[in-house]
Write a protein that holds these residues in place. Structure first.
Motif, short mmCIF file in Angstrom:
data_model
loop_
_atom_site.label_atom_id
_atom_site.label_comp_id
_atom_site.label_asym_id
_atom_site.label_seq_id
_atom_site.Cartn_x
_atom_site.Cartn_y
_atom_site.Cartn_z
N PRO A 155 0.82 -1.22 0.00
CA PRO A 155 0.00 0.00 0.00
C PRO A 155 0.85 1.27 0.00
O PRO A 155 1.94 1.30 0.58
CB PRO A 155 -0.80 -0.12 1.30
CG PRO A 155 0.02 -1.00 2.18
CD PRO A 155 0.71 -1.96 1.25
N SER A 191 -5.58 0.92 8.59
CA SER A 191 -6.22 0.50 7.34
C SER A 191 -5.38 0.96 6.16
O SER A 191 -4.76 2.02 6.20
CB SER A 191 -7.62 1.10 7.22
OG SER A 191 -8.45 0.62 8.25
N THR A 192 -5.38 0.15 5.09
CA THR A 192 -4.73 0.59 3.86
C THR A 192 -5.62 1.61 3.18
O THR A 192 -6.85 1.51 3.23
CB THR A 192 -4.46 -0.61 2.92
OG1 THR A 192 -5.70 -1.24 2.61
CG2 THR A 192 -3.51 -1.62 3.55
N VAL A 193 -5.02 2.60 2.56
CA VAL A 193 -5.78 3.61 1.84
C VAL A 193 -6.20 3.01 0.51
O VAL A 193 -5.36 2.46 -0.22
CB VAL A 193 -4.93 4.89 1.64
CG1 VAL A 193 -5.65 5.89 0.74
CG2 VAL A 193 -4.59 5.52 2.97
N PRO A 194 -7.50 3.08 0.17
CA PRO A 194 -7.96 2.51 -1.11
C PRO A 194 -7.21 3.13 -2.29
O PRO A 194 -6.98 4.33 -2.33
CB PRO A 194 -9.44 2.88 -1.15
CG PRO A 194 -9.82 3.16 0.27
CD PRO A 194 -8.58 3.68 0.94
N ASP A 195 -6.81 2.27 -3.23
CA ASP A 195 -6.09 2.75 -4.41
C ASP A 195 -6.85 2.48 -5.71
O ASP A 195 -6.34 2.74 -6.79
CB ASP A 195 -4.69 2.15 -4.47
CG ASP A 195 -4.71 0.64 -4.64
OD1 ASP A 195 -5.79 0.03 -4.77
OD2 ASP A 195 -3.61 0.05 -4.65
N PRO A 213 -9.20 -2.74 0.15
CA PRO A 213 -8.60 -2.22 1.38
C PRO A 213 -8.61 -3.31 2.47
O PRO A 213 -9.50 -4.15 2.51
CB PRO A 213 -9.50 -1.06 1.78
CG PRO A 213 -10.29 -0.73 0.56
CD PRO A 213 -10.38 -1.99 -0.24
N SER A 214 -7.62 -3.28 3.32
CA SER A 214 -7.57 -4.23 4.42
C SER A 214 -7.03 -3.52 5.66
O SER A 214 -6.53 -2.40 5.58
CB SER A 214 -6.71 -5.44 4.07
OG SER A 214 -5.40 -5.04 3.74
N ARG A 215 -7.15 -4.19 6.78
CA ARG A 215 -6.61 -3.68 8.03
C ARG A 215 -5.39 -4.51 8.40
O ARG A 215 -5.35 -5.72 8.16
CB ARG A 215 -7.64 -3.73 9.13
CG ARG A 215 -8.78 -2.79 8.87
CD ARG A 215 -9.80 -2.89 9.98
NE ARG A 215 -10.95 -2.09 9.61
CZ ARG A 215 -11.59 -1.31 10.43
NH1 ARG A 215 -11.22 -1.22 11.70
NH2 ARG A 215 -12.61 -0.62 10.02
N SER A 267 -9.77 -8.40 6.73
CA SER A 267 -10.92 -7.52 6.91
C SER A 267 -11.76 -7.97 8.09
O SER A 267 -12.60 -7.23 8.57
CB SER A 267 -11.76 -7.47 5.63
OG SER A 267 -12.16 -8.78 5.28
#
Length: 162
Positions: free
Chosen positions: A95, A111-115, A120-122, A141
């Motif tokens: 990420p 959390s990963t920032v949506p790309d 996204p996951s934690r 998740s």
């Protein structure tokens, strides 16, 4: 005669084991904990998930070092994620950034920032007081803290309970 020798031997053992009284307080001895209670740092400083039936010595921080890594920043945790020695960065699809950091005692979740390309996951991190570093432990998740964070601590981390 045998009774006298037996009593003398028992007195020596009793004296050597320190079962008598003393005016000096006893000092606490190091103890072992079962890994089922918490994630533990190995002698090499890496945090590993619990293994059934094994025991570990609790890590101790160097004098003056913080015993928890909280508060933790997204930047600090991202640097820990990218450090060598863990496959969590690869599993998280490398990420670009983390956000929504939640930190309690020696654990943190980010959390990963949506790309737009990856789900996204934690990610759950553990703080190693001996090396004063964060280590990525697992991601997901749901249920990603199980086996890594004790329940009483997981309740204080966003998304850590399922």
């Amino acid at each position: 005669m045998r009774t006298l020798a037996l009593l003398a031997g028992a007195a020596v053992v009793f004296t050597l084991t320190g079962c008598g009284t003393s005016d000096q307080p006893r000092t606490a001895q190091p103890h072992t904990t079962t890994p089922a209670a918490s994630a533990a740092a190995s002698p090499t400083g890496t945090v590993t998930p619990p293994t059934a039936g094994a025991t570990t010595r609790p890590t101790t921080a160097p004098p003056g070092a913080p015993t928890t890594g909280c508060p933790a920043t997204a930047e600090t945790l991202l640097a820990a994620l990218r450090a060598p020695g863990s496959d969590v960065d690869t599993r998280a699809a490398h990420p670009a950034a983390l956000h929504q950091v939640s930190c309690h005692e020696r654990f943190a979740v980010a959390s990963t920032v949506p790309d737009g390309q990856h789900q996204p996951s934690r990610i759950v991190f553990g703080y190693d007081a001996a090396s004063t570093t964060w280590r990525p432990l697992n991601l997901g998740s749901s249920g990603f803290c199980a086996g890594y964070v004790p329940d009483h601590l997981a309740a204080n981390l966003a998304g850590c309970t399922s």
